[in-house]
Design a protein around this motif. Structure first.
Motif, PDB file in Angstrom:
ATOM      1  N   LYS A   1      26.888   4.758   0.560  1.00  0.00           N
ATOM      2  CA  LYS A   1      25.931   3.649   0.507  1.00  0.00           C
ATOM      3  C   LYS A   1      24.492   4.142   0.380  1.00  0.00           C
ATOM      4  O   LYS A   1      23.547   3.351   0.429  1.00  0.00           O
ATOM      5  N   GLY A   2      24.348   5.458   0.260  1.00  0.00           N
ATOM      6  CA  GLY A   2      23.019   6.025   0.115  1.00  0.00           C
ATOM      7  C   GLY A   2      22.246   6.175   1.400  1.00  0.00           C
ATOM      8  O   GLY A   2      21.019   6.340   1.388  1.00  0.00           O
ATOM      9  N   MET A   3      22.943   6.148   2.553  1.00  0.00           N
ATOM     10  CA  MET A   3      22.292   6.258   3.858  1.00  0.00           C
ATOM     11  C   MET A   3      22.658   7.583   4.506  1.00  0.00           C
ATOM     12  O   MET A   3      23.797   8.061   4.373  1.00  0.00           O
TER      13      MET A   3
ATOM     14  N   LYS B   1      13.661   1.613   6.168  1.00  0.00           N
ATOM     15  CA  LYS B   1      13.613   0.151   6.159  1.00  0.00           C
ATOM     16  C   LYS B   1      14.501  -0.447   7.253  1.00  0.00           C
ATOM     17  O   LYS B   1      14.209  -1.528   7.776  1.00  0.00           O
ATOM     18  N   ALA B   2      15.588   0.241   7.591  1.00  0.00           N
ATOM     19  CA  ALA B   2      16.518  -0.285   8.590  1.00  0.00           C
ATOM     20  C   ALA B   2      15.873  -0.410   9.956  1.00  0.00           C
ATOM     21  O   ALA B   2      16.210  -1.295  10.741  1.00  0.00           O
TER      22      ALA B   2
ATOM     23  N   PHE C   1      23.064   1.387  11.148  1.00  0.00           N
ATOM     24  CA  PHE C   1      21.631   1.158  10.993  1.00  0.00           C
ATOM     25  C   PHE C   1      21.307  -0.312  11.207  1.00  0.00           C
ATOM     26  O   PHE C   1      22.152  -1.188  11.068  1.00  0.00           O
ATOM     27  N   GLY C   2      20.038  -0.581  11.541  1.00  0.00           N
ATOM     28  CA  GLY C   2      19.553  -1.953  11.636  1.00  0.00           C
ATOM     29  C   GLY C   2      19.955  -2.683  12.892  1.00  0.00           C
ATOM     30  O   GLY C   2      19.980  -3.917  12.912  1.00  0.00           O
TER      31      GLY C   2
ATOM     32  N   ASN D   1       5.610  11.528  11.067  1.00  0.00           N
ATOM     33  CA  ASN D   1       6.214  10.214  11.226  1.00  0.00           C
ATOM     34  C   ASN D   1       7.373  10.311  12.197  1.00  0.00           C
ATOM     35  O   ASN D   1       8.193  11.214  12.109  1.00  0.00           O
ATOM     36  N   ASN D   2       7.458   9.371  13.162  1.00  0.00           N
ATOM     37  CA  ASN D   2       8.516   9.427  14.160  1.00  0.00           C
ATOM     38  C   ASN D   2       9.857   8.907  13.687  1.00  0.00           C
ATOM     39  O   ASN D   2      10.832   8.931  14.431  1.00  0.00           O
ATOM     40  N   ASP D   3       9.927   8.410  12.477  1.00  0.00           N
ATOM     41  CA  ASP D   3      11.206   8.028  11.894  1.00  0.00           C
ATOM     42  C   ASP D   3      12.052   9.281  11.712  1.00  0.00           C
ATOM     43  O   ASP D   3      11.636  10.225  11.041  1.00  0.00           O
ATOM     44  N   PRO D   4      13.255   9.357  12.315  1.00  0.00           N
ATOM     45  CA  PRO D   4      14.046  10.586  12.217  1.00  0.00           C
ATOM     46  C   PRO D   4      14.545  10.883  10.811  1.00  0.00           C
ATOM     47  O   PRO D   4      15.033  11.973  10.550  1.00  0.00           O
ATOM     48  N   THR D   5      14.441   9.913   9.920  1.00  0.00           N
ATOM     49  CA  THR D   5      14.845  10.159   8.537  1.00  0.00           C
ATOM     50  C   THR D   5      13.658  10.446   7.622  1.00  0.00           C
ATOM     51  O   THR D   5      13.835  10.845   6.474  1.00  0.00           O
TER      52      THR D   5
END
Length: 273
Positions: free
Chosen positions: A222-224, A53-54, A244-245, A154-158
């Motif tokens: 923080k769960g990240m 989401k970030a 993030f973000g 998916n290109n999101d690294p997470t």
């Protein structure tokens, strides 16, 4: 600059920015199983969702592979995945074998719209005289099969944390400090045949045949995710997330200032002189 001399560095840059990004998971070796595997999967899936989401993060990344002789190729910058993969980072020119192209020893590196760009001092002569950016398509380094493998997933690294559904021995290693953040360290293994595209990518850069992808992930209070390490055979990728973000527009360099070296690298031709 001979095209062949930069292939190893460019391949490392390509992999460090996207090679394992959509392929992995997170969690641990067997020191002690913490809760159930299902609970751990849920924890990591939530971390993945929140990071996704970030949309972007400040990162330090590195890749080590056979052709780098065990020396990590590093970059520091902003990684964005909100509207497709994009990145702007700084890299040591020597890691790319491009030190003769910049006076200050640093290359500005961009990934935009599936292509890779390297900022250089204005070329004094040759086919790219006056150009301040060099562009390359991943197929020039990885071949068509390897480049196609990079586009799998998916290109999101997470996002790779979601691959835990294929993971085995999902456990918790313990709590550790990561860049000043108290984080819980997890590790998991994913069978190689469940790793989308990574096999083709690493075959293309001389990676040893691997039976599994091993991923370590650290999740802060923080769960990240605060750190993500991935190993596939003798290729290893490391990512530290610092924030993030971050809002950053990463633009395609102007066409008039860009020289495309894709074919030159494919054919082993000189890009200057």
């Amino acid at each position: 600059m001979k095209a062949g001399t930069v292939t190893t560095g460019i391949a490392a840059a390509v992999i460090v920015s996207a090679g394992l990004s959509g392929c992995t998971s997170g969690a641990a070796v067997g020191k002690k199983a913490a809760d159930s595997a299902q609970t751990l999967v849920s924890t990591l899936a939530k971390a993945s969702d929140e990071a996704s989401k970030a949309g972007s993060a400040e990162v330090e990344m590195s890749v080590t592979m056979p052709d780098t002789g065990g020396k990590p190729v590093q970059l520091n910058g902003v990684y964005s995945w909100g509207n497709g993969l994009a990145m702007e980072a700084e890299m040591p020119a020597k890691d790319l074998h491009m030190e003769n192209l910049v006076a200050d020893g640093t290359i500005t590196y961009r990934v935009v719209q599936g292509a890779y760009y390297f900022g250089i001092d204005p070329a004094p002569s040759g086919p790219f005289a006056g150009k301040t950016w060099l562009k390359i398509e991943p197929s020039a380094v990885l071949g068509e099969k390897g480049a196609a493998g990079m586009n799998t997933g998916n290109n999101d690294p997470t996002a790779g944390l979601k691959a835990l559904k294929w993971a085995s021995d999902v456990t918790e290693v313990g709590r550790e400090d990561v860049n000043g953040k108290s984080s819980v360290h997890y590790r998991a293994t994913v069978p190689a045949d469940k790793v989308d595209g990574a096999g083709a990518v690493f075959d293309a850069v001389g990676g040893a045949a691997a039976t599994e992808l091993v991923t370590d992930v650290w999740v802060d209070d923080k769960g990240m995710p605060s750190r993500l390490n991935q190993t596939f055979g003798n290729v290893a990728v490391h990512i530290d997330f610092f924030s993030f973000g971050l809002a950053k527009d990463i633009a395609v360099p102007p066409a008039a200032e860009t020289g495309d070296i894709t074919e030159a690298v494919k054919n082993g031709r000189s890009t200057q002189g």
